[in-house]
Design a protein around this motif. Sequence first.
Motif, short mmCIF file in Angstrom:
data_model
loop_
_atom_site.label_atom_id
_atom_site.label_comp_id
_atom_site.label_asym_id
_atom_site.label_seq_id
_atom_site.Cartn_x
_atom_site.Cartn_y
_atom_site.Cartn_z
N SER A 164 1.13 -1.20 0.22
CA SER A 164 0.07 -0.34 0.12
C SER A 164 0.86 1.13 0.12
CB SER A 164 -0.86 -0.27 0.84
OG SER A 164 -1.58 -1.08 1.34
N PRO A 165 0.89 1.60 -1.13
CA PRO A 165 1.85 3.26 -1.06
C PRO A 165 1.41 3.97 -0.09
CG PRO A 165 0.99 2.55 -3.25
CD PRO A 165 0.27 1.43 -2.68
N ILE A 166 2.40 5.49 0.11
CA ILE A 166 2.83 6.01 1.23
C ILE A 166 1.73 7.17 -0.03
CG2 ILE A 166 3.39 7.70 2.44
CD1 ILE A 166 3.44 5.01 3.38
N THR A 167 0.71 8.03 0.52
CA THR A 167 0.20 8.74 -0.30
C THR A 167 0.63 10.05 -0.25
OG1 THR A 167 -1.51 9.25 1.53
CG2 THR A 167 -2.47 7.36 -0.11
N CYS A 168 0.39 11.14 -0.83
CA CYS A 168 0.94 12.57 -1.02
C CYS A 168 0.46 13.09 -0.30
CB CYS A 168 0.79 12.66 -2.54
SG CYS A 168 -0.84 13.01 -2.69
N ARG A 169 -0.45 12.70 0.32
CA ARG A 169 -1.49 13.19 1.95
C ARG A 169 -0.76 13.59 2.95
NH1 ARG A 169 -7.30 14.15 2.29
NH2 ARG A 169 -7.35 12.60 1.54
N GLU A 170 -0.32 11.91 3.25
CA GLU A 170 0.42 11.67 4.36
C GLU A 170 2.00 12.14 4.02
OE1 GLU A 170 0.50 6.83 4.75
OE2 GLU A 170 -0.45 7.14 3.20
N ALA A 171 2.50 12.33 3.52
CA ALA A 171 3.90 13.00 3.60
C ALA A 171 3.50 14.25 3.23
CB ALA A 171 4.07 12.76 1.95
N ILE A 172 2.31 15.45 2.73
CA ILE A 172 2.69 16.33 3.10
C ILE A 172 2.54 16.93 4.36
CG2 ILE A 172 2.25 18.68 2.67
CD1 ILE A 172 1.70 17.35 -0.66
N GLU A 173 1.02 16.03 4.77
CA GLU A 173 1.17 16.95 6.52
C GLU A 173 1.16 15.47 7.72
OE1 GLU A 173 -3.88 16.22 5.35
OE2 GLU A 173 -4.09 18.23 4.19
N THR A 174 1.51 14.68 7.65
CA THR A 174 2.31 13.88 8.67
C THR A 174 3.59 13.62 8.98
OG1 THR A 174 0.07 12.91 8.44
CG2 THR A 174 1.82 12.14 9.51
N PRO A 175 4.11 14.50 9.19
CA PRO A 175 3.54 15.41 10.15
C PRO A 175 3.39 17.01 9.68
CG PRO A 175 5.72 15.36 11.09
CD PRO A 175 5.65 14.46 10.28
N PRO A 176 2.56 17.90 10.24
CA PRO A 176 2.30 19.44 9.48
C PRO A 176 3.55 19.95 9.04
CG PRO A 176 0.68 18.71 11.45
CD PRO A 176 1.93 18.07 11.80
N ILE A 177 3.50 20.77 8.63
CA ILE A 177 5.33 21.41 7.89
C ILE A 177 5.27 22.65 8.87
CG2 ILE A 177 6.06 22.68 6.20
CD1 ILE A 177 4.87 20.94 4.44
N SER A 178 6.18 23.22 9.40
CA SER A 178 5.95 24.38 10.44
C SER A 178 6.01 25.31 9.59
CB SER A 178 7.24 23.98 10.82
OG SER A 178 7.87 24.86 11.74
N LYS B 220 -6.81 20.12 -2.66
CA LYS B 220 -7.82 20.85 -1.97
C LYS B 220 -8.06 22.71 -1.76
CE LYS B 220 -10.54 21.58 1.68
NZ LYS B 220 -10.32 21.26 3.51
N GLU B 221 -6.73 23.11 -2.01
CA GLU B 221 -5.85 24.50 -2.50
C GLU B 221 -5.83 24.95 -4.02
OE1 GLU B 221 -3.03 25.60 0.97
OE2 GLU B 221 -3.82 23.96 2.60
N ASN B 222 -6.28 26.12 -3.24
CA ASN B 222 -6.05 26.30 -5.06
C ASN B 222 -5.18 27.43 -5.61
OD1 ASN B 222 -8.79 25.53 -6.20
ND2 ASN B 222 -9.16 27.32 -5.34
N ARG B 223 -3.82 26.15 -5.26
CA ARG B 223 -2.45 26.64 -5.77
C ARG B 223 -1.49 25.77 -5.96
NH1 ARG B 223 0.71 24.99 -1.04
NH2 ARG B 223 -0.14 24.08 0.74
N ALA B 224 -0.32 25.99 -6.29
CA ALA B 224 0.90 24.90 -6.56
C ALA B 224 1.16 24.55 -5.13
CB ALA B 224 2.17 25.31 -7.57
N LEU B 225 2.10 23.61 -5.53
CA LEU B 225 2.86 23.02 -3.85
C LEU B 225 4.27 23.87 -3.69
CD1 LEU B 225 3.09 19.12 -4.25
CD2 LEU B 225 1.33 21.04 -3.21
N THR B 226 4.46 24.12 -2.63
CA THR B 226 5.29 24.73 -2.44
C THR B 226 6.92 23.97 -2.33
OG1 THR B 226 5.82 24.05 -0.39
CG2 THR B 226 4.50 26.15 -0.13
N ASN B 227 7.99 24.62 -2.43
CA ASN B 227 9.94 23.66 -2.80
C ASN B 227 9.12 22.76 -1.58
OD1 ASN B 227 10.56 24.36 -5.50
ND2 ASN B 227 10.96 26.05 -4.75
N ARG B 228 9.17 23.15 -0.25
CA ARG B 228 9.40 22.06 0.74
C ARG B 228 8.22 21.60 0.55
NH1 ARG B 228 13.25 20.50 2.74
NH2 ARG B 228 13.87 22.35 3.00
N GLU B 229 7.49 21.43 -0.11
CA GLU B 229 5.87 19.97 -0.60
C GLU B 229 6.43 19.08 -1.54
OE1 GLU B 229 2.18 22.04 1.01
OE2 GLU B 229 2.90 22.54 -0.52
#
Length: 377
Positions: A196-210, A286-295
């Motif tokens: 079961s692959p890691i989802t992009c939501r898990e990678a970006i939101e867990t843990p939240p980016i400071s 969900k948000e109407n934007r491109a990802l940040t470089n950190r994401e």
Amino acid sequence: MDFRFGELFSGPGGLALGAKSAKVIAGGRSFFISHVWSTDYDKDTCTTYRHNICPDNPKSVICCDIRKLDFETLKKISEIDALAFGFPCNDFSVVGEQKGMNGVYGPLYSYGVKALKHFQPKFFMAENVGGLRNANDGNSFDKILNDLQEAGYVITPHLYKFEQYGVPQARHRIIIIGIRNDINIKFYVPATTHRSPITCREAIETPPISQDVPNNELTRQSQQVIDRLKFIKPGENAFTAFLPKDLRLNVKGAKISQIYKRLDPDKPAYTITGSGGGGTHVYHWKENRALTNRERARLQTFPDNYVFYGSKESVRKQIGMAVPSLGVRIIFEAVLKSFAGIEYSKIENNIKKSICSNRIDTSPIVLFEEQPEYAIC
């Protein structure tokens, strides 16, 4: 046992981070890989590498065009036991002119072959896009594999699907491991680690980016882009979504599927790219934007304390061109286990050499269907 590590076309350090992170203990001995030198032509990339990989030895990173580099300069720094080179893929990507050996970048792999002959490391890792196998009707791939063998190595090429190794991104790459042919050691492709692959939501939101983490600036979006994204659902792009006429793209011919494509939060990301104009920056589900470089960096498995240097576009390029460190760490650990004599779970490599001739048989690769976006650098 310390394997002294040298790297050509080093990029911002994805391969090096994976190598540094790899460690195996057997019979009371540690088997590990340590950086001794690297080289790349891009100044920002070299600064990023120095800061994160070898902050105590910045002079070990040589910023130079490989075509002008004297290998004796590297040899004076240190002999090496391991070599890595993710040679430029621009001419092998399925998106582009696919010039292969006839392009500017295609022949640069030969400097990796030259380095193997010059330094004679115990093993090497070479990396490129899946499109490498099709360039020049497959002749480029044949030549590269044969040249690596003739440099004195037993090679194991394999098309790795990194989402099967815990990387939250569908990034498919050919990686070639070579063991010097006078060493009686056999390398096997390590078994996949994630059903079961890691989802992009898990990678970006867990843990939240400071809030104060570096390289996390938002990209300014025009009102038209924001309005367009409002009509694009997760997993859709500008051509599959139902857009009002005034927001549609006036594109004739090929329609690349990642243009204004939103991530699907329940799946790994599609391939993070290092270049491209409007619509290629990877868009939040969900948000109407491109990802940040950190994401983007999280999707490439770089830790949040890995700082990238240069302009926002330079950082974007560095992240997109990198190799996911988590995926290559697993491969490097398999190499170390091979040298340590440790058994490990393995699978058969999916690129075979024909038994009847010296020509490389790449026909099994057709079993692995790959979206064009998965083969972009």
